[in-house]
Design a protein around this motif. Structure first.
Motif, PDB file in Angstrom:
ATOM      1  N   LYS A  20       0.841  -1.195   0.000  1.00  0.00           N
ATOM      2  CA  LYS A  20       0.000   0.000   0.000  1.00  0.00           C
ATOM      3  C   LYS A  20       0.881   1.252   0.000  1.00  0.00           C
ATOM      4  O   LYS A  20       1.749   1.399   0.861  1.00  0.00           O
ATOM      5  N   PRO A  21       0.676   2.157  -0.973  1.00  0.00           N
ATOM      6  CA  PRO A  21       1.475   3.394  -0.981  1.00  0.00           C
ATOM      7  C   PRO A  21       1.168   4.256   0.239  1.00  0.00           C
ATOM      8  O   PRO A  21       0.013   4.468   0.581  1.00  0.00           O
ATOM      9  N   LEU A  22       2.221   4.721   0.891  1.00  0.00           N
ATOM     10  CA  LEU A  22       2.100   5.555   2.082  1.00  0.00           C
ATOM     11  C   LEU A  22       2.805   6.883   1.851  1.00  0.00           C
ATOM     12  O   LEU A  22       3.806   6.943   1.139  1.00  0.00           O
ATOM     13  N   LYS A  23       2.284   7.933   2.457  1.00  0.00           N
ATOM     14  CA  LYS A  23       2.863   9.272   2.290  1.00  0.00           C
ATOM     15  C   LYS A  23       4.007   9.466   3.281  1.00  0.00           C
ATOM     16  O   LYS A  23       3.822   9.330   4.483  1.00  0.00           O
ATOM     17  N   PRO A  24       5.211   9.778   2.788  1.00  0.00           N
ATOM     18  CA  PRO A  24       6.334  10.026   3.705  1.00  0.00           C
ATOM     19  C   PRO A  24       6.209  11.389   4.392  1.00  0.00           C
ATOM     20  O   PRO A  24       5.667  12.331   3.818  1.00  0.00           O
ATOM     21  N   SER A  25       6.725  11.466   5.610  1.00  0.00           N
ATOM     22  CA  SER A  25       6.779  12.734   6.343  1.00  0.00           C
ATOM     23  C   SER A  25       7.751  13.663   5.610  1.00  0.00           C
ATOM     24  O   SER A  25       8.546  13.213   4.781  1.00  0.00           O
ATOM     25  N   VAL A  32      13.584  10.202   0.229  1.00  0.00           N
ATOM     26  CA  VAL A  32      12.936   9.326  -0.762  1.00  0.00           C
ATOM     27  C   VAL A  32      12.007  10.050  -1.733  1.00  0.00           C
ATOM     28  O   VAL A  32      11.495   9.441  -2.656  1.00  0.00           O
ATOM     29  N   GLY A  33      11.784  11.344  -1.538  1.00  0.00           N
ATOM     30  CA  GLY A  33      10.843  12.069  -2.387  1.00  0.00           C
ATOM     31  C   GLY A  33       9.482  12.133  -1.712  1.00  0.00           C
ATOM     32  O   GLY A  33       9.204  11.377  -0.783  1.00  0.00           O
ATOM     33  N   SER A  34       8.604  13.012  -2.180  1.00  0.00           N
ATOM     34  CA  SER A  34       7.338  13.249  -1.487  1.00  0.00           C
ATOM     35  C   SER A  34       6.177  12.407  -2.006  1.00  0.00           C
ATOM     36  O   SER A  34       5.104  12.429  -1.429  1.00  0.00           O
ATOM     37  N   ALA A  35       6.370  11.666  -3.099  1.00  0.00           N
ATOM     38  CA  ALA A  35       5.288  10.850  -3.640  1.00  0.00           C
ATOM     39  C   ALA A  35       4.997   9.654  -2.733  1.00  0.00           C
ATOM     40  O   ALA A  35       5.915   9.097  -2.129  1.00  0.00           O
ATOM     41  N   ARG A  39       5.950   0.548   1.357  1.00  0.00           N
ATOM     42  CA  ARG A  39       7.016   0.407   2.353  1.00  0.00           C
ATOM     43  C   ARG A  39       8.278  -0.211   1.750  1.00  0.00           C
ATOM     44  O   ARG A  39       9.390   0.205   2.070  1.00  0.00           O
ATOM     45  N   THR A  40       8.103  -1.189   0.856  1.00  0.00           N
ATOM     46  CA  THR A  40       9.254  -1.867   0.252  1.00  0.00           C
ATOM     47  C   THR A  40      10.089  -0.887  -0.576  1.00  0.00           C
ATOM     48  O   THR A  40      11.313  -0.947  -0.568  1.00  0.00           O
ATOM     49  N   PHE A  89      11.070   4.146  10.288  1.00  0.00           N
ATOM     50  CA  PHE A  89      10.236   4.485   9.126  1.00  0.00           C
ATOM     51  C   PHE A  89       8.761   4.519   9.495  1.00  0.00           C
ATOM     52  O   PHE A  89       8.010   5.313   8.953  1.00  0.00           O
ATOM     53  N   ALA A  90       8.340   3.643  10.407  1.00  0.00           N
ATOM     54  CA  ALA A  90       6.932   3.566  10.790  1.00  0.00           C
ATOM     55  C   ALA A  90       6.425   4.915  11.298  1.00  0.00           C
ATOM     56  O   ALA A  90       5.259   5.275  11.054  1.00  0.00           O
ATOM     57  N   ASN A  91       7.283   5.679  11.967  1.00  0.00           N
ATOM     58  CA  ASN A  91       6.884   6.992  12.486  1.00  0.00           C
ATOM     59  C   ASN A  91       6.785   8.057  11.396  1.00  0.00           C
ATOM     60  O   ASN A  91       6.287   9.142  11.653  1.00  0.00           O
ATOM     61  N   HIS A  92       7.302   7.753  10.215  1.00  0.00           N
ATOM     62  CA  HIS A  92       7.359   8.746   9.152  1.00  0.00           C
ATOM     63  C   HIS A  92       6.511   8.390   7.938  1.00  0.00           C
ATOM     64  O   HIS A  92       6.629   9.017   6.887  1.00  0.00           O
ATOM     65  N   LEU A  93       5.658   7.381   8.058  1.00  0.00           N
ATOM     66  CA  LEU A  93       4.781   6.976   6.959  1.00  0.00           C
ATOM     67  C   LEU A  93       3.331   7.005   7.422  1.00  0.00           C
ATOM     68  O   LEU A  93       3.014   6.521   8.505  1.00  0.00           O
ATOM     69  N   SER A  94       2.457   7.578   6.586  1.00  0.00           N
ATOM     70  CA  SER A  94       1.040   7.566   6.939  1.00  0.00           C
ATOM     71  C   SER A  94       0.176   7.350   5.702  1.00  0.00           C
ATOM     72  O   SER A  94       0.593   7.566   4.605  1.00  0.00           O
TER      73      SER A  94
END
Length: 94
Positions: A20-25, A32-35, A39-40, A89-94
């Protein structure tokens, strides 16, 4: 014997939660870029960044030496293990 190996491969399907695509902080987006990314892909892009910037500890390849961008992701730590990295990473993905 070969049949059981084929069945084992068929049983191992990719986890949809990992795809599932997640938005990075903003901190992670600097690496990694803002798109939105699965997770992989986030892990792959961070490893590309680590290798491109020579951030692996030469004495212990399992240790990541954080530059200023990665310190923001790793909670201000100077270095983390490659296993600890995914927890951050878990804290920076939503």
């Amino acid at each position: 014997m070969e049949n059981t190996m084929t069945e084992a491969k068929a049983a191992k399907k990719p986890n949809p939660a990992l795809m599932k695509p997640l938005k990075p902080s903003p901190e992670l987006a600097a690496v990694v870029g803002s798109a939105p990314l699965p997770r992989t892909e986030v892990v792959s892009k961070v490893w590309e960044y680590i290798k491109a910037n020579n951030l692996q500890n030469p004495a212990n390849k399992r240790e990541i030496l954080a530059d200023s961008k990665l310190q923001a992701v790793f909670g201000g730590k100077d270095k983390v293990s490659m296993f600890e990295m995914n927890k951050h990473f878990a804290n920076h993905l939503s």
